[in-house]
Design a protein around this motif. Structure first.
Motif, PDB file in Angstrom:
ATOM      1  N   UNK A 140       0.833  -1.205   0.000  1.00 45.42           N
ATOM      2  CA  UNK A 140       0.000   0.000   0.000  1.00 45.42           C
ATOM      3  C   UNK A 140       0.866   1.253   0.000  1.00 45.42           C
ATOM      4  N   UNK A 141       1.941   1.253   0.780  1.00 44.30           N
ATOM      5  CA  UNK A 141       2.831   2.414   0.841  1.00 44.30           C
ATOM      6  C   UNK A 141       3.445   2.668  -0.536  1.00 44.30           C
ATOM      7  N   UNK A 142       3.969   1.630  -1.147  1.00 44.42           N
ATOM      8  CA  UNK A 142       4.619   1.761  -2.457  1.00 44.42           C
ATOM      9  C   UNK A 142       3.621   2.190  -3.529  1.00 44.42           C
ATOM     10  N   UNK A 143       2.473   1.534  -3.549  1.00 45.68           N
ATOM     11  CA  UNK A 143       1.455   1.844  -4.562  1.00 45.68           C
ATOM     12  C   UNK A 143       0.877   3.238  -4.341  1.00 45.68           C
ATOM     13  N   UNK A 144       0.727   3.654  -3.093  1.00 47.57           N
ATOM     14  CA  UNK A 144       0.209   4.986  -2.786  1.00 47.57           C
ATOM     15  C   UNK A 144       1.116   6.080  -3.323  1.00 47.57           C
ATOM     16  N   UNK A 145       2.419   5.941  -3.093  1.00 48.66           N
ATOM     17  CA  UNK A 145       3.380   6.915  -3.618  1.00 48.66           C
ATOM     18  C   UNK A 145       3.370   6.921  -5.144  1.00 48.66           C
ATOM     19  N   UNK A 146       3.277   5.738  -5.722  1.00 47.88           N
ATOM     20  CA  UNK A 146       3.226   5.600  -7.185  1.00 47.88           C
ATOM     21  C   UNK A 146       1.993   6.303  -7.759  1.00 47.88           C
ATOM     22  N   UNK A 147       0.864   6.164  -7.091  1.00 44.53           N
ATOM     23  CA  UNK A 147      -0.377   6.772  -7.584  1.00 44.53           C
ATOM     24  C   UNK A 147      -0.339   8.296  -7.498  1.00 44.53           C
ATOM     25  N   UNK A 148       0.237   8.840  -6.431  1.00 45.03           N
ATOM     26  CA  UNK A 148       0.352  10.298  -6.333  1.00 45.03           C
ATOM     27  C   UNK A 148       1.242  10.835  -7.457  1.00 45.03           C
ATOM     28  N   UNK A 149       2.340  10.146  -7.722  1.00 39.68           N
ATOM     29  CA  UNK A 149       3.232  10.561  -8.817  1.00 39.68           C
ATOM     30  C   UNK A 149       2.532  10.436 -10.168  1.00 39.68           C
ATOM     31  N   UNK A 150       1.736   9.384 -10.325  1.00 35.14           N
ATOM     32  CA  UNK A 150       1.018   9.180 -11.590  1.00 35.14           C
ATOM     33  C   UNK A 150      -0.016  10.277 -11.830  1.00 35.14           C
ATOM     34  N   UNK A 151      -0.661  10.730 -10.763  1.00 38.09           N
ATOM     35  CA  UNK A 151      -1.642  11.823 -10.898  1.00 38.09           C
ATOM     36  C   UNK A 151      -0.958  13.065 -11.461  1.00 38.09           C
ATOM     37  N   UNK A 152       0.218  13.373 -10.945  1.00 39.48           N
ATOM     38  CA  UNK A 152       0.945  14.559 -11.440  1.00 39.48           C
ATOM     39  C   UNK A 152       1.416  14.356 -12.878  1.00 39.48           C
ATOM     40  N   UNK A 153       1.762  13.133 -13.221  1.00 38.75           N
ATOM     41  CA  UNK A 153       2.199  12.840 -14.591  1.00 38.75           C
ATOM     42  C   UNK A 153       1.041  12.989 -15.578  1.00 38.75           C
ATOM     43  N   UNK A 154      -0.111  12.419 -15.228  1.00 40.08           N
ATOM     44  CA  UNK A 154      -1.267  12.469 -16.131  1.00 40.08           C
ATOM     45  C   UNK A 154      -1.909  13.852 -16.185  1.00 40.08           C
TER      46      UNK A 154
ATOM     47  N   UNK B  45      -2.281  19.302 -11.452  1.00 42.37           N
ATOM     48  CA  UNK B  45      -2.514  18.848 -10.077  1.00 42.37           C
ATOM     49  C   UNK B  45      -1.252  18.903  -9.226  1.00 42.37           C
ATOM     50  N   UNK B  46      -0.101  19.166  -9.836  1.00 38.47           N
ATOM     51  CA  UNK B  46       1.177  19.142  -9.101  1.00 38.47           C
ATOM     52  C   UNK B  46       1.184  20.105  -7.918  1.00 38.47           C
ATOM     53  N   UNK B  47       0.517  21.232  -8.056  1.00 42.26           N
ATOM     54  CA  UNK B  47       0.478  22.214  -6.969  1.00 42.26           C
ATOM     55  C   UNK B  47      -0.121  21.614  -5.690  1.00 42.26           C
ATOM     56  N   UNK B  48      -1.061  20.706  -5.848  1.00 43.19           N
ATOM     57  CA  UNK B  48      -1.729  20.100  -4.699  1.00 43.19           C
ATOM     58  C   UNK B  48      -1.096  18.773  -4.287  1.00 43.19           C
ATOM     59  N   UNK B  49      -0.637  18.019  -5.270  1.00 43.00           N
ATOM     60  CA  UNK B  49      -0.143  16.672  -5.006  1.00 43.00           C
ATOM     61  C   UNK B  49       1.307  16.671  -4.533  1.00 43.00           C
ATOM     62  N   UNK B  50       2.139  17.556  -5.064  1.00 41.93           N
ATOM     63  CA  UNK B  50       3.567  17.573  -4.698  1.00 41.93           C
ATOM     64  C   UNK B  50       3.790  17.682  -3.188  1.00 41.93           C
ATOM     65  N   UNK B  51       3.082  18.578  -2.475  1.00 42.71           N
ATOM     66  CA  UNK B  51       3.274  18.620  -1.016  1.00 42.71           C
ATOM     67  C   UNK B  51       2.847  17.320  -0.322  1.00 42.71           C
ATOM     68  N   UNK B  52       1.766  16.697  -0.796  1.00 44.38           N
ATOM     69  CA  UNK B  52       1.344  15.416  -0.214  1.00 44.38           C
ATOM     70  C   UNK B  52       2.396  14.341  -0.443  1.00 44.38           C
TER      71      UNK B  52
END
Length: 146
Positions: free
Chosen positions: A112-126, A130-137
């Motif tokens: 879950x930890x690994x996949x969670x980090x991967x999903x946040x990075x994927x959101x910014x990629x796609x 959204x980077x302004x909101x996701x990067x701090x998270x």
């Protein structure tokens, strides 16, 4: 000629009434499975609803549909954030069905930890906006993971 004009016009007008779906939201029904489960997550959360929501997010991200063939905006971020919550891994380990557990292997917390980090990075990629909101998270989650 006039007899053909009216049916042709009617056909064109009715064909344009149905817009193609840009994204897959978990089902083709109304309300969608995503809407039902996300409502349960915010209003009537149960361990079973959390397990179902995790599996739905995984399906939406792994098998995106719609004409764009990408996960809908915000789904990767929601999914990543949900996976990074410690209680999610605990509930999933305790209440998930054997079929649901197969998606993540034996070490659910690490998965879950690994996949969670991967999903946040994927959101910014796609969706770069959204980077302004996701990067701090993402920064906070990576800092907390060390």
């Amino acid at each position: 000629m006039r007899k053909l004009l009216f049916p042709a016009l009617l056909l064109v007008l009715t064909a344009s009434c149905s817009a193609p779906r840009l994204y897959y939201w978990g089902s083709n029904g109304t309300p969608t499975k995503y809407e039902q489960l996300s409502y349960l997550q915010s209003e009537k959360q149960t361990p079973k609803s959390i397990c179902d929501l995790v599996c739905l997010y995984e399906d939406m991200v792994s098998h995106p549909g719609g004409t764009r063939k990408t996960p809908p905006p915000g789904i990767c971020a929601e999914y990543g954030y949900l996976l990074l919550q410690p209680s999610t891994a605990e509930y999933f380990a305790q209440y998930a069905t054997s079929r649901q557990r197969k998606l993540f292997g034996s070490d659910i917390a690490a998965s879950f930890q690994e996949r969670g980090l991967e999903m946040l990075a994927k959101e910014m990629e796609l969706y770069p906006e959204s980077a302004k909101f996701i990067a701090p998270l993402l920064k906070k989650a990576k800092g907390g993971a060390k």
